[in-house]
Scaffold this motif. Structure first.
Motif, PDB file in Angstrom:
ATOM      1  N   ASP A   1      -4.334 -15.038   2.883  1.00 25.10           N
ATOM      2  CA  ASP A   1      -4.293 -15.023   1.426  1.00 25.10           C
ATOM      3  C   ASP A   1      -2.977 -14.395   0.991  1.00 25.10           C
ATOM      4  O   ASP A   1      -2.822 -13.176   0.992  1.00 25.10           O
ATOM      5  CB  ASP A   1      -5.474 -14.222   0.871  1.00 25.10           C
ATOM      6  N   LEU A   2      -2.018 -15.235   0.623  1.00 22.88           N
ATOM      7  CA  LEU A   2      -0.690 -14.738   0.290  1.00 22.88           C
ATOM      8  C   LEU A   2      -0.633 -14.018  -1.054  1.00 22.88           C
ATOM      9  O   LEU A   2       0.365 -13.368  -1.362  1.00 22.88           O
ATOM     10  CB  LEU A   2       0.321 -15.897   0.299  1.00 22.88           C
ATOM     11  N   SER A   3      -1.684 -14.128  -1.851  1.00 28.59           N
ATOM     12  CA  SER A   3      -1.700 -13.398  -3.119  1.00 28.59           C
ATOM     13  C   SER A   3      -2.080 -11.933  -2.922  1.00 28.59           C
ATOM     14  O   SER A   3      -1.879 -11.109  -3.812  1.00 28.59           O
ATOM     15  CB  SER A   3      -2.673 -14.053  -4.107  1.00 28.59           C
ATOM     16  N   ALA A   4      -2.610 -11.599  -1.749  1.00 24.04           N
ATOM     17  CA  ALA A   4      -2.949 -10.216  -1.427  1.00 24.04           C
ATOM     18  C   ALA A   4      -1.677  -9.451  -1.046  1.00 24.04           C
ATOM     19  O   ALA A   4      -0.746 -10.033  -0.484  1.00 24.04           O
ATOM     20  CB  ALA A   4      -3.946 -10.163  -0.272  1.00 24.04           C
ATOM     21  N   PRO A   5      -1.607  -8.157  -1.345  1.00 30.38           N
ATOM     22  CA  PRO A   5      -0.393  -7.385  -1.034  1.00 30.38           C
ATOM     23  C   PRO A   5       0.031  -7.461   0.426  1.00 30.38           C
ATOM     24  O   PRO A   5       1.219  -7.494   0.728  1.00 30.38           O
ATOM     25  CB  PRO A   5      -0.788  -5.957  -1.431  1.00 30.38           C
ATOM     26  N   ASP A   6      -0.947  -7.492   1.334  1.00 30.42           N
ATOM     27  CA  ASP A   6      -0.609  -7.543   2.753  1.00 30.42           C
ATOM     28  C   ASP A   6      -0.670  -8.956   3.317  1.00 30.42           C
ATOM     29  O   ASP A   6      -0.524  -9.146   4.524  1.00 30.42           O
ATOM     30  CB  ASP A   6      -1.532  -6.628   3.553  1.00 30.42           C
ATOM     31  N   GLY A   7      -0.859  -9.951   2.454  1.00 32.24           N
ATOM     32  CA  GLY A   7      -0.979 -11.329   2.916  1.00 32.24           C
ATOM     33  C   GLY A   7       0.223 -11.832   3.701  1.00 32.24           C
ATOM     34  O   GLY A   7       0.062 -12.402   4.801  1.00 32.24           O
TER      35      GLY A   7
END
Length: 254
Positions: free
Chosen positions: A64-70
């Motif tokens: 999930d690239l929208s997550a900070p660690d994505g």
């Protein structure tokens, strides 16, 4: 020999739209392709199957690239598959929200920039050690960021601003990574080609063509129209092109 034979490629948002077309085109050109997806497990698997059925090499990889660690998670998972070398990175995961300026919320704005700007920034950061002389980074921008008549006046203003930021990233990345022999460019396409329609979805659906999208070829852009441009910019044929944004618009600016 195929232009990308023996090369490795990671394509984000590769289950639909430009990402899917890019993954298929890169595989056809000989690259081993990592098909990134977030939630579209079935469609990502279909892309991998299509590549393998044609004799190519592909694997799917989720994050999930929208997550900070994505981006960090995706980079780690990519290295686990391809090892220490990445030749092509195509950042095509994208989101739009068709709200007017009055209706755009802070959450909307932050969500757009998280996926469209923050994600490619930190993905490039995390994958820099795997890139070497001859590697290529391609970011997907939008015609809306280039003042296309009709598109720029659409309600998706926050999306257009995020794509303008992508074009700025290209310049800075090209300067920074140039010393390593890594090229960085962008492709600007309309949202029909991107496969984005529903303001609440990522990388899915279609838009009704607007006036500038009915181009000199008398039709709106298709995602497949972008695949060839991706292969060209990723290949050695474009070895002297960096820091540029290529507008793939079918002549709408003429």
């Amino acid at each position: 020999m195929s232009p990308l034979s023996g090369k490795t490629a990671l394509v984000t948002g590769a289950s639909r739209g430009i990402g899917r077309a890019s993954a298929l085109a890169l595989a056809k050109a000989g690259a081993q392709v990592l098909v990134h997806y977030c939630r579209e497990d079935t469609t990502a698997n279909e892309v991998v199957k299509q590549i393998r059925a044609a004799g190519g090499h592909a694997d799917r990889i989720a994050a999930d690239l929208s997550a900070p660690d994505g981006p960090h998670r995706l980079a780690n998972r990519a290295r686990a598959v391809i090892g220490a070398r990445l030749d092509v990175l195509v950042c095509s995961a994208d989101m739009t929200k068709g709200a007017s300026i009055e209706d755009t919320t802070v959450a909307d704005f932050d969500e757009l920039f998280a996926l469209n700007v923050r994600a490619p920034y930190f993905l490039v950061q995390q994958l820099m050690p795997a890139m070497c002389k001859g590697s290529s980074v391609l970011l997907v921008s939008s015609l809306a960021a280039h003042g296309q008549v009709g598109i720029v006046s659409s309600p998706a203003s926050a999306h257009a601003v995020s794509q303008g930021a992508v074009d700025t990233l290209v310049k800075y990345f090209a300067t920074t990574l140039g010393a390593r022999g890594v090229r960085v460019n962008a492709i600007a396409a309309d949202m029909v080609a991107s496969g984005i329609s529903d303001p609440k979805t990522k990388n899915s659906g279609r838009l009704t063509p607007t006036a500038p999208e009915m181009q000199r070829f008398k039709r709106s852009a298709q995602s497949e129209d972008i695949g060839g441009a991706v292969v060209f910019l990723a290949s050695d044929a474009a070895r002297w092109i960096t820091g540029e944004t290529l507008c793939v618009d079918g002549g709408s600016r003429l």
